[in-house]
Motif scaffolding. Structure first.
Motif, PDB file in Angstrom:
ATOM      1  N   VAL A  39       0.863  -1.179   0.000  1.00  0.00           N
ATOM      2  CA  VAL A  39       0.000   0.000   0.000  1.00  0.00           C
ATOM      3  C   VAL A  39       0.900   1.230   0.000  1.00  0.00           C
ATOM      4  CG1 VAL A  39      -1.801   1.265   1.217  1.00  0.00           C
ATOM      5  CG2 VAL A  39      -1.753  -1.230   1.310  1.00  0.00           C
ATOM      6  N   ASN A  40       0.654   2.135  -0.924  1.00  0.00           N
ATOM      7  CA  ASN A  40       1.404   3.383  -1.018  1.00  0.00           C
ATOM      8  C   ASN A  40       0.440   4.562  -0.928  1.00  0.00           C
ATOM      9  OD1 ASN A  40       4.254   2.417  -1.806  1.00  0.00           O
ATOM     10  ND2 ASN A  40       2.952   1.340  -3.259  1.00  0.00           N
ATOM     11  N   PRO A  41       0.908   5.719  -0.451  1.00  0.00           N
ATOM     12  CA  PRO A  41       0.013   6.877  -0.381  1.00  0.00           C
ATOM     13  C   PRO A  41      -0.685   7.194  -1.699  1.00  0.00           C
ATOM     14  CG  PRO A  41       2.006   7.316   0.862  1.00  0.00           C
ATOM     15  CD  PRO A  41       2.229   6.001   0.169  1.00  0.00           C
ATOM     16  N   VAL A  42      -0.005   6.934  -2.811  1.00  0.00           N
ATOM     17  CA  VAL A  42      -0.630   7.220  -4.098  1.00  0.00           C
ATOM     18  C   VAL A  42      -1.873   6.371  -4.322  1.00  0.00           C
ATOM     19  CG1 VAL A  42       0.688   5.557  -5.491  1.00  0.00           C
ATOM     20  CG2 VAL A  42      -0.092   7.693  -6.531  1.00  0.00           C
ATOM     21  N   ALA A 281       0.843  -6.036   8.057  1.00  0.00           N
ATOM     22  CA  ALA A 281       0.371  -6.821   6.917  1.00  0.00           C
ATOM     23  C   ALA A 281      -1.086  -7.184   7.152  1.00  0.00           C
ATOM     24  CB  ALA A 281       1.205  -8.080   6.730  1.00  0.00           C
ATOM     25  N   PHE A 282      -1.909  -7.026   6.121  1.00  0.00           N
ATOM     26  CA  PHE A 282      -3.326  -7.331   6.181  1.00  0.00           C
ATOM     27  C   PHE A 282      -3.661  -8.355   5.103  1.00  0.00           C
ATOM     28  CE2 PHE A 282      -2.860  -3.058   7.803  1.00  0.00           C
ATOM     29  CZ  PHE A 282      -3.795  -2.946   8.829  1.00  0.00           C
ATOM     30  N   PRO A 283      -4.610  -9.244   5.354  1.00  0.00           N
ATOM     31  CA  PRO A 283      -5.095 -10.092   4.259  1.00  0.00           C
ATOM     32  C   PRO A 283      -5.811  -9.230   3.223  1.00  0.00           C
ATOM     33  CG  PRO A 283      -6.467 -10.364   6.207  1.00  0.00           C
ATOM     34  CD  PRO A 283      -5.297  -9.528   6.628  1.00  0.00           C
ATOM     35  N   LEU A 284      -5.863  -9.715   2.011  1.00  0.00           N
ATOM     36  CA  LEU A 284      -6.414  -8.940   0.901  1.00  0.00           C
ATOM     37  C   LEU A 284      -7.810  -8.418   1.192  1.00  0.00           C
ATOM     38  CD1 LEU A 284      -6.069  -7.945  -2.036  1.00  0.00           C
ATOM     39  CD2 LEU A 284      -6.992 -10.149  -2.793  1.00  0.00           C
ATOM     40  N   GLU A 285      -8.645  -9.213   1.829  1.00  0.00           N
ATOM     41  CA  GLU A 285     -10.025  -8.788   2.076  1.00  0.00           C
ATOM     42  C   GLU A 285     -10.106  -7.624   3.074  1.00  0.00           C
ATOM     43  OE1 GLU A 285      -9.424 -12.773   4.307  1.00  0.00           O
ATOM     44  OE2 GLU A 285      -8.807 -11.841   2.421  1.00  0.00           O
ATOM     45  N   GLN A 286      -9.008  -7.318   3.756  1.00  0.00           N
ATOM     46  CA  GLN A 286      -8.971  -6.196   4.690  1.00  0.00           C
ATOM     47  C   GLN A 286      -8.205  -5.001   4.121  1.00  0.00           C
ATOM     48  OE1 GLN A 286      -7.638  -7.446   8.580  1.00  0.00           O
ATOM     49  NE2 GLN A 286      -8.995  -9.217   8.609  1.00  0.00           N
ATOM     50  N   ALA A 287      -8.199  -4.870   2.803  1.00  0.00           N
ATOM     51  CA  ALA A 287      -7.462  -3.786   2.154  1.00  0.00           C
ATOM     52  C   ALA A 287      -7.948  -2.411   2.588  1.00  0.00           C
ATOM     53  CB  ALA A 287      -7.568  -3.924   0.629  1.00  0.00           C
ATOM     54  N   ALA A 288      -9.231  -2.281   2.889  1.00  0.00           N
ATOM     55  CA  ALA A 288      -9.750  -0.986   3.334  1.00  0.00           C
ATOM     56  C   ALA A 288      -9.076  -0.550   4.630  1.00  0.00           C
ATOM     57  CB  ALA A 288     -11.265  -1.050   3.514  1.00  0.00           C
ATOM     58  N   GLN A 289      -8.829  -1.487   5.543  1.00  0.00           N
ATOM     59  CA  GLN A 289      -8.141  -1.161   6.784  1.00  0.00           C
ATOM     60  C   GLN A 289      -6.705  -0.739   6.504  1.00  0.00           C
ATOM     61  OE1 GLN A 289     -10.168  -4.959   8.801  1.00  0.00           O
ATOM     62  NE2 GLN A 289      -8.762  -3.917  10.197  1.00  0.00           N
ATOM     63  N   ALA A 290      -6.067  -1.391   5.537  1.00  0.00           N
ATOM     64  CA  ALA A 290      -4.711  -1.020   5.162  1.00  0.00           C
ATOM     65  C   ALA A 290      -4.672   0.401   4.600  1.00  0.00           C
ATOM     66  CB  ALA A 290      -4.169  -2.013   4.138  1.00  0.00           C
ATOM     67  N   HIS A 291      -5.670   0.760   3.795  1.00  0.00           N
ATOM     68  CA  HIS A 291      -5.752   2.118   3.259  1.00  0.00           C
ATOM     69  C   HIS A 291      -5.930   3.137   4.384  1.00  0.00           C
ATOM     70  CE1 HIS A 291      -6.412   2.170  -1.328  1.00  0.00           C
ATOM     71  NE2 HIS A 291      -5.719   1.094  -1.021  1.00  0.00           N
ATOM     72  N   ARG A 292      -6.799   2.814   5.341  1.00  0.00           N
ATOM     73  CA  ARG A 292      -7.035   3.735   6.459  1.00  0.00           C
ATOM     74  C   ARG A 292      -5.739   3.994   7.229  1.00  0.00           C
ATOM     75  NH1 ARG A 292     -11.836   0.527   6.866  1.00  0.00           N
ATOM     76  NH2 ARG A 292     -13.682   1.753   6.282  1.00  0.00           N
ATOM     77  N   LEU A 293      -4.988   2.941   7.471  1.00  0.00           N
ATOM     78  CA  LEU A 293      -3.734   3.085   8.206  1.00  0.00           C
ATOM     79  C   LEU A 293      -2.739   3.931   7.414  1.00  0.00           C
ATOM     80  CD1 LEU A 293      -2.085   2.325  10.700  1.00  0.00           C
ATOM     81  CD2 LEU A 293      -1.346   0.265   9.488  1.00  0.00           C
ATOM     82  N   SER A 294      -2.672   3.716   6.119  1.00  0.00           N
ATOM     83  CA  SER A 294      -1.774   4.503   5.279  1.00  0.00           C
ATOM     84  C   SER A 294      -2.134   5.982   5.313  1.00  0.00           C
ATOM     85  CB  SER A 294      -1.804   3.985   3.837  1.00  0.00           C
ATOM     86  OG  SER A 294      -0.974   4.760   3.000  1.00  0.00           O
ATOM     87  N   LYS A 302       6.698  -0.040   5.597  1.00  0.00           N
ATOM     88  CA  LYS A 302       5.655  -0.321   4.623  1.00  0.00           C
ATOM     89  C   LYS A 302       4.445  -1.023   5.219  1.00  0.00           C
ATOM     90  CE  LYS A 302       5.825   0.305   0.909  1.00  0.00           C
ATOM     91  NZ  LYS A 302       5.454   1.471   0.102  1.00  0.00           N
ATOM     92  N   ILE A 303       3.298  -0.825   4.570  1.00  0.00           N
ATOM     93  CA  ILE A 303       2.074  -1.580   4.817  1.00  0.00           C
ATOM     94  C   ILE A 303       1.851  -2.462   3.596  1.00  0.00           C
ATOM     95  CG2 ILE A 303      -0.405  -1.454   5.198  1.00  0.00           C
ATOM     96  CD1 ILE A 303       0.078   1.430   6.193  1.00  0.00           C
TER      97      ILE A 303
END
Length: 312
Positions: A39-42, A281-294, A302-303
Motif C-alpha cells: 500500500v502506497n500513499p498514491v 500486513a493485512f489479508p487482501l479482504e482487509q485492504a480498506a483497513q490497510a488504506h485507512r492506516l496509510s 511499509k504496509i
C-alpha cells in the motif's frame, strides 16, 4: 478471481472484496500469481480522485501498483522470465484499472525484476515503488556523491527508510526528519534523526552547521520551504510531494517503472545494503483497513496486503 476494486471515487469504504475480471496476457506481459502487494500513499490518493486530472479511471478500478509473486505464464514474446520464477514489480500504467490487489496480474516485462532471494514475499512487495523512488531521486536527480550530507524528510516512512540506506550506501551522511518514536529505528539504519515540526531548520543547522548538500523532500509545504534555506552552496533539492520545489530551484520527481533500476535494487538488497521494514500486513479482504492506516501517515516502513501465504 478474487480481488479488491472500487467503482467510484471516495473513502476506504468504496473498496470492495469480491470477483474481479481475469487479466489478459499480452505479448510483452507476464501472468503473475500475486503473493503480496504494498500500500502506497498514491493508492488512496487515486482512490479519492485526487489524481483524476492526470490519470483516467476505467471503473471498476483494481488498486495497487506494487507486487511480489510467482510467474505463471509469460507472454508469447517474453524471454526474460519463465514459469515458476519469483518476481517483484512496479506495475503502473498511465490509467487506473488493472492494479495489483488481486490474485493474478498481467504485468508488462518493463515493470518487473527478479525477487530478492533474502526477502519474504511481504517484504519484497514493499520494495518496488518506494525503492525506485528513492533510487531515482538520489542517484539520478540529486546525483548524491561520497562525502556529501543529505537531508531526507519523513525518513522513517516507506520511501524515506530506503532512501537513508541508499544515502549511506553511496558513502554520504544521512540526516532524517522523524517523530521521536522513530529515532532509534533511524539510528539503526545509519541515519542521524532530527525532530520535524517548528524549529526544524535550527535543529538541522545544529548537526550540519554548514548546511546540507542535498535534500530529498517527501513532505512538501513548510518542510520544503525550510529545506531551501538549509542548502550549502551548490546544494540540490528534489521533491516528490510538492511541485513548488521548482520555485526554489529544485526538481519535482515522479517515479517511473524501470526494470534495470529495479534489478539494481534487488542486488543491493541481496548485498545487505538495503532492507525493507514491514510495519503491518493485512489479508487482501482487509485492504480498506490497510488504506485507512496509510492515510494516517504514521507508518514506519511499509504496509502490505497478502494474497495466500505471502510470508514464505
Amino acid at each position: 478471481m478474487k480481488g479488491i476494486s472500487y467503482s467510484r471515487y471516495g473513502g476506504p469504504e468504496v473498496l470492495e472484496y469480491g470477483e474481479v475480471r481475469d487479466p489478459k496476457v499480452g505479448p510483452d506481459a507476464v501472468l503473475v500469481k500475486v503473493r503480496a502487494a504494498a500500500v502506497n500513499p498514491v493508492d488512496w490518493k487515486c482512490r479519492a480522485g485526487y489524481l483524476d486530472g492526470m490519470l483516467d479511471a476505467v471503473f471498476p478500478v483494481v488498486p495497487g501498483w506494487d507486487l511480489s509473486g510467482v510467474v505463471v505464464r509469460p507472454g508469447v514474446s517474453v524471454t526474460e522470465f519463465t514459469a515458476g520464477e519469483e518476481v517483484i514489480g512496479y506495475v503502473r500504467e498511465d490509467f487506473l484499472s488493472r492494479g495489483t490487489f488481486a490474485e493474478y496480474v498481467a504485468a508488462p516485462v518493463r515493470t518487473l525484476a527478479r525477487k530478492p532471494r533474502n526477502l519474504s514475499f511481504e517484504e519484497a512487495a514493499g520494495l518496488p515503488l518506494a525503492g525506485l523512488t528513492a533510487y531515482q531521486v538520489l542517484v539520478k536527480a540529486l546525483q548524491v556523491k561520497r562525502g556529501e550530507t543529505v537531508l531526507v524528510h519523513a525518513a522513517a516512512g516507506g520511501v524515506g527508510s530506503i532512501a537513508v540506506q541508499l544515502v549511506r550506501h553511496l558513502g554520504a551522511r544521512a540526516i532524517g526528519t522523524a517523530s521521536a518514536r522513530n529515532h532509534a529505528f533511524l539510528r539503526g539504519l545509519g541515519c542521524e534523526p532530527v525532530e520535524y515540526g517548528e524549529g526544524l531548520a535550527e535543529r538541522v543547522r545544529g548537526v550540519a552547521p554548514e548546511g546540507v548538500d542535498a535534500v530529498f523532500d517527501t513532505v512538501g509545504g513548510e518542510a520544503l520551504k525550510a529545506s531551501a534555506g538549509l542548502l550549502a552552496p551548490g546544494g540540490r533539492l528534489a521533491s516528490i510531494a510538492d511541485g513548488d520545489v521548482t520555485g526554489y530551484g529544485g526538481r519535482y520527481c515522479w517515479v517511473r517503472p524501470d526494470a534495470d533500476d529495479l534489478l539494481r535494487l534487488t542486488e543491493l538488497v541481496e548485498q545487505g545494503a538495503v532492507s525493507v521494514h514491514v510495519d503491518r500486513a493485512f489479508p487482501l479482504e482487509q485492504a480498506a483497513q490497510a488504506h485507512r492506516l496509510s492515510e494516517e501517515g504514521r507508518t514506519r516502513g511499509k504496509i502490505v496486503v497478502t494474497v495466500g501465504d505471502a510470508a514464505e
